[in-house]
Design a protein around this motif. Structure first.
Motif, PDB file in Angstrom:
ATOM      1  N   PHE A  87      -3.821  17.326 -10.868  1.00 50.87           N
ATOM      2  CA  PHE A  87      -4.726  16.857 -10.257  1.00 50.87           C
ATOM      3  C   PHE A  87      -5.150  17.724  -9.076  1.00 50.87           C
ATOM      4  N   ALA A  88      -4.143  18.449  -8.387  1.00 47.25           N
ATOM      5  CA  ALA A  88      -4.409  19.470  -7.446  1.00 47.25           C
ATOM      6  C   ALA A  88      -5.389  20.756  -7.840  1.00 47.25           C
ATOM      7  N   ALA A  89      -5.101  21.066  -9.363  1.00 52.23           N
ATOM      8  CA  ALA A  89      -5.872  21.920  -9.788  1.00 52.23           C
ATOM      9  C   ALA A  89      -7.316  21.798  -9.961  1.00 52.23           C
ATOM     10  N   VAL A  90      -7.594  20.546 -10.318  1.00 52.73           N
ATOM     11  CA  VAL A  90      -8.670  19.933 -10.561  1.00 52.73           C
ATOM     12  C   VAL A  90      -9.578  20.077  -8.873  1.00 52.73           C
ATOM     13  N   ASN A  91      -8.581  19.810  -8.214  1.00 55.68           N
ATOM     14  CA  ASN A  91      -9.263  19.756  -6.670  1.00 55.68           C
ATOM     15  C   ASN A  91      -9.652  21.141  -6.023  1.00 55.68           C
ATOM     16  N   ALA A  92      -8.763  21.947  -6.582  1.00 50.67           N
ATOM     17  CA  ALA A  92      -9.026  23.496  -5.972  1.00 50.67           C
ATOM     18  C   ALA A  92     -10.420  23.663  -6.832  1.00 50.67           C
ATOM     19  N   VAL A  93     -10.346  23.650  -8.243  1.00 50.45           N
ATOM     20  CA  VAL A  93     -11.842  23.710  -8.882  1.00 50.45           C
ATOM     21  C   VAL A  93     -12.961  23.094  -7.881  1.00 50.45           C
ATOM     22  N   LEU A  94     -12.965  22.012  -7.703  1.00 55.98           N
ATOM     23  CA  LEU A  94     -14.077  21.250  -6.726  1.00 55.98           C
ATOM     24  C   LEU A  94     -14.159  21.890  -5.545  1.00 55.98           C
ATOM     25  N   HIS A  95     -13.043  22.265  -4.878  1.00 60.21           N
ATOM     26  CA  HIS A  95     -13.124  23.053  -3.683  1.00 60.21           C
ATOM     27  C   HIS A  95     -14.116  24.264  -3.808  1.00 60.21           C
ATOM     28  N   LEU A  96     -13.866  25.006  -4.768  1.00 56.78           N
ATOM     29  CA  LEU A  96     -14.695  26.082  -5.133  1.00 56.78           C
ATOM     30  C   LEU A  96     -16.138  25.824  -5.415  1.00 56.78           C
ATOM     31  N   GLY A  97     -16.276  24.554  -6.150  1.00 53.91           N
ATOM     32  CA  GLY A  97     -17.748  23.919  -6.202  1.00 53.91           C
ATOM     33  C   GLY A  97     -18.265  23.661  -5.133  1.00 53.91           C
ATOM     34  N   VAL A  98     -17.831  23.154  -4.292  1.00 57.14           N
ATOM     35  CA  VAL A  98     -18.320  22.844  -3.066  1.00 57.14           C
ATOM     36  C   VAL A  98     -18.706  24.359  -2.223  1.00 57.14           C
ATOM     37  N   THR A  99     -17.777  24.991  -2.163  1.00 56.83           N
ATOM     38  CA  THR A  99     -18.024  26.261  -1.480  1.00 56.83           C
ATOM     39  C   THR A  99     -19.387  26.869  -1.863  1.00 56.83           C
ATOM     40  N   LEU A 100     -19.517  27.047  -3.287  1.00 58.07           N
ATOM     41  CA  LEU A 100     -20.638  27.612  -3.788  1.00 58.07           C
ATOM     42  C   LEU A 100     -21.929  26.894  -3.519  1.00 58.07           C
ATOM     43  N   LEU A 101     -21.922  25.489  -3.389  1.00 62.38           N
ATOM     44  CA  LEU A 101     -22.949  24.615  -2.990  1.00 62.38           C
ATOM     45  C   LEU A 101     -23.254  24.935  -1.668  1.00 62.38           C
ATOM     46  N   LEU A 102     -22.175  24.792  -0.705  1.00 66.03           N
ATOM     47  CA  LEU A 102     -22.476  25.359   0.877  1.00 66.03           C
ATOM     48  C   LEU A 102     -23.153  26.836   0.893  1.00 66.03           C
ATOM     49  N   TRP A 103     -22.591  27.757   0.082  1.00 64.25           N
ATOM     50  CA  TRP A 103     -23.278  29.027   0.242  1.00 64.25           C
ATOM     51  C   TRP A 103     -24.796  29.021  -0.277  1.00 64.25           C
ATOM     52  N   ARG A 104     -24.951  28.330  -1.237  1.00 60.45           N
ATOM     53  CA  ARG A 104     -26.214  28.177  -1.813  1.00 60.45           C
ATOM     54  C   ARG A 104     -27.350  27.511  -0.650  1.00 60.45           C
ATOM     55  N   LEU A 105     -26.909  26.606  -0.110  1.00 60.61           N
ATOM     56  CA  LEU A 105     -27.736  25.632   0.786  1.00 60.61           C
ATOM     57  C   LEU A 105     -27.905  26.769   2.145  1.00 60.61           C
TER      58      LEU A 105
END
Length: 685
Positions: A87-105
């Motif tokens: 579950f924590a590993a999935v959270n880490a992947v999601l945190h990376l995804g949020v970071t990429l979206l914030l970078w793009r925004l």
């Protein structure tokens, strides 16, 4: 090539910081919401998941996050996750995804690659994410912010003269809905979208799209209000988790502003962090001369002033100025929603609550760095800062490794937090009972100002520790060798807790309010007020001392106070079986498995008890549930024992038709081949 370098850097940071320090067990709310959640158990229909409280059958707060719960359900029941680390590993992947979206925004808003890189880098490495990634319930924040950023990016693609505006508006609306049903904090993001439209289009804002979005949002909000109303009054004790809720208005506002100063320190200098800030780690502020209040007031005025300056026409007409204004606005709106200034929430402070405001702050910092005009210098400084933040984040992740590490950190980081002291005392008690008792005394001193009824849980925990200490003094399997003095002390504490039932207090008023609601809505309501866990432990004491009749009486009282706890029915069944009341034990076990269908041990006990009572077909039904939960040798032996017992009873009665029916049923239903019993030899006298 350089265009793809930032995502690689972000991925390396997230992997190095989080994937090397995944938790080993479920801790804190992760245990309550993910591991033990009623709605996530096998066989529970999805309808309960999508219309139930975030907390399960006992709503501690009026929280409704069905899509977050759906993600847990998929991981547990489809992907088969059983430990905490996936579950924590999935959270880490999601945190990376949020970071990429914030970078793009950030890139979209500022038009600067260096600004976008700095934004994503600081966000990926910041220690606030330790309350989001290894803390499994941070999934709600991850999904909410991720889909809100997707909505903002989709909204960027739509607008006057940009082609297919309605399709992008629909995508943005759908993403915002998913974020809203993951966590309600994204309700502030449409305001950011509107401000962005005003900056981009001025008077040409696409108001028809906004009207459609407002209609959908209103429907979603109405649905949430309707579902939450069905939870009834919540059972959370805000006296302990959020003392601000019971302060007068000046005290509420001053304390909330004082907490803002702590949040600013957390975002800019995350050295002091804590998992919990419960009573009385953050005392209520009752004077305008308080240092925390004055600091918070100055910092809030400074943040508002900088935001207003960024919104002035000369700055907002530039891309960097507009991005900084939008980022600071996102930060302030995100904080305001959880500040307790207007809307009282379930906690006075939580590091994870700054995840959304941190995203806005990082956008503003990225824009400010780009405005300096020296990208090499600012990127180098950002990299050095990110290394320091990443190291702090990695060290902080160790706190979430296991329950002992977490509770130890609570005592270290928040020494005036009574809840943390009590929970740590329970964990260390087997190894260091003296230190555990000292911590309980400290917690009692901290909780002294509260009403006695709100301290009942502390005394009950202390009694349980005395019972464990008594057990440790003798043979675990022989209660006669246990320390009788410590058992007597445990009984004294529990009887004192029970005596508080006759004293009305804040807890009684909440109980009465919730009971009225339950009765008015045709729900099962407790029959009497009291501290059910104290009665359960008194029942366990009676079991230890061999008086199962008195134990059953205590368990029945506990059931009258809390009729939805399957564990109480289980204990009642054990005591009733000891006094020979097998029908009563069967009835108690039936209640237990009705409340919690995944109790394999109770299904097994129910099958055996029904078989003894001669209810063999019902016993087979219970055995089928055991088999459904886990198909192993034990389940097979249970089925065979029931068939043999039934066959012997039919043979003893000489009922050949029933014997044949049993043999056929075993072969057809469970593929068990049973030989008929030998015919009795008739002797002529």
């Amino acid at each position: 090539m350089l265009r793809f370098l930032p995502p690689v850097v972000f991925a390396v940071v997230v992997a190095a910081v989080f994937l090397t320090a995944l938790p080993r067990e479920f801790v804190l709310d992760g245990r309550l919401i993910v591991a033990d959640q009623d709605y996530l158990q096998p066989g529970v229909p999805l309808s309960r998941l999508l219309t139930g409280s975030y907390w399960g059958e006992q709503p501690l707060d009026a929280l409704y996050r069905p899509l977050t719960m759906l993600s847990y359900w998929v991981e547990k029941n489809v992907l088969g996750f059983e430990q905490a680390w996936p579950f924590a590993a999935v959270n880490a992947v999601l945190h990376l995804g949020v970071t990429l979206l914030l970078w793009r925004l950030s890139w979209c808003w500022t038009g600067s690659r260096s600004a976008a890189f700095i934004t994503g880098l600081l966000f990926a490495a910041h220690p606030i994410a330790t309350e989001i990634v290894p803390n499994l319930v941070g999934r709600a924040d991850l999904l909410a912010l991720g889909f809100a950023l997707l909505a903002l990016l989709a909204w960027e693609r739509g607008g006057p003269g940009q082609g297919r505006p309605w399709s992008w508006a629909a995508v943005a609306g759908l993403c915002m809905l998913v974020g809203f049903f993951s966590k309600e904090s994204v309700i502030v993001m449409p305001a950011v979208m509107l401000l962005r439209d005003l900056v981009r289009f001025g008077k040409a804002v696409p108001w028809r799209q906004w009207l459609a979005l407002a209609a959908v949002g209103s429907a979603a909000l109405a649905w949430r209000m309707w579902v939450v109303a069905g939870f009834g009054p919540t059972t959370g004790l805000l006296d302990v988790t959020n003392p601000i809720a019971h302060a007068d208005l000046p005290g509420q506002w001053m304390t909330a502003i004082g907490v803002w100063a702590r949040y600013v320190r957390l975002m800019f200098w995350p050295q002091w962090m804590s998992v919990l800030y419960n009573f009385n780690e953050i005392p209520l502020i009752d004077s305008p001369l308080n240092v925390w209040f004055l600091s918070g007031l100055i910092l809030l005025a400074l943040a508002l002033g900088i935001t207003i300056v960024c919104w002035r026409p000369r700055l907002r007409r530039t891309r960097l100025g507009a991005a900084a204004a939008l980022g600071l606005t996102m930060m302030l709106l995100g904080w305001f929603l959880v500040s307790n200034l207007v809307l009282v929430i379930g906690t006075n402070m939580g590091d994870r609550l700054m995840y959304l405001p941190l995203a806005g702050l990082c956008i503003a910092l990225g824009a400010a760095a780009a405005a300096v005009g020296r990208p090499r210098l600012t990127i180098t400084a950002a990299l050095l800062l990110a290394v320091a933040l990443a190291w702090r984040t990695h060290v902080r992740c160790e706190v979430w490794r296991d329950q002992l590490s977490l509770r130890r950190s609570c005592v270290r980081d928040a020494p005036r937090n009574a809840t943390g002291l009590l929970e740590y005392a329970k964990l260390i008690f087997p190894d260091d009972p003296q230190e555990a008792m000292r911590l309980i005394e400290r917690a009692g001193q901290i909780l002294e100002p509260l009403d006695p009824s709100l301290k009942a849980a502390m005394w009950t925990n202390e009694a349980v520790l005395y019972m464990e200490l008594a057990q440790a003094a003798g043979d675990k399997n022989d209660p006669s060798t246990w320390d009788s003095a410590k058992l007597a002390r445990a009984r004294q504490l529990l009887e004192y807790v029970v005596s508080l039932e006759s004293q009305p207090g804040p807890r009684y008023e909440r109980w009465l309010h919730r009971n009225r609601w339950l009765e008015n809505h045709g729900r099962q309501a407790p029959q009497r007020y009291g501290f059910w866990d104290a009665h359960v432990n008194l029942g366990i004491l009676e079991q230890i001392q061999g008086d199962h009749a008195k134990a059953a009486e205590q368990f029945r009282i506990a059931i009258q106070m809390e009729p939805t706890q399957a564990s109480i029915y289980d204990k009642l069944a054990r005591s009733l079986s000891q006094v020979g009341d097998l029908p009563g034990a069967v009835e108690a076990l039936e209640h237990a498995v009705r409340l919690q269908p995944n109790l394999r041990g109770d299904w097994s006990a129910l099958a055996k008890a029904r078989s003894v009572l001669g209810r063999h077909e019902q016993a087979l039904d219970a055995a089928d549930q055991v088999l459904k939960l886990k198909d192993d040798q034990q389940a097979g032996e249970l089925l065979l024992a029931i068939y043999v017992d039934w066959l012997n009873a039919a043979s003893k009665a000489g009922d050949q038709a029933t014997i044949q029916r049993i043999i056929d049923m075993a072969a057809r239903r469970h593929r068990i081949r049973i030989a008929p019993p030998p015919a009795r030899e008739v002797v002529n006298p």
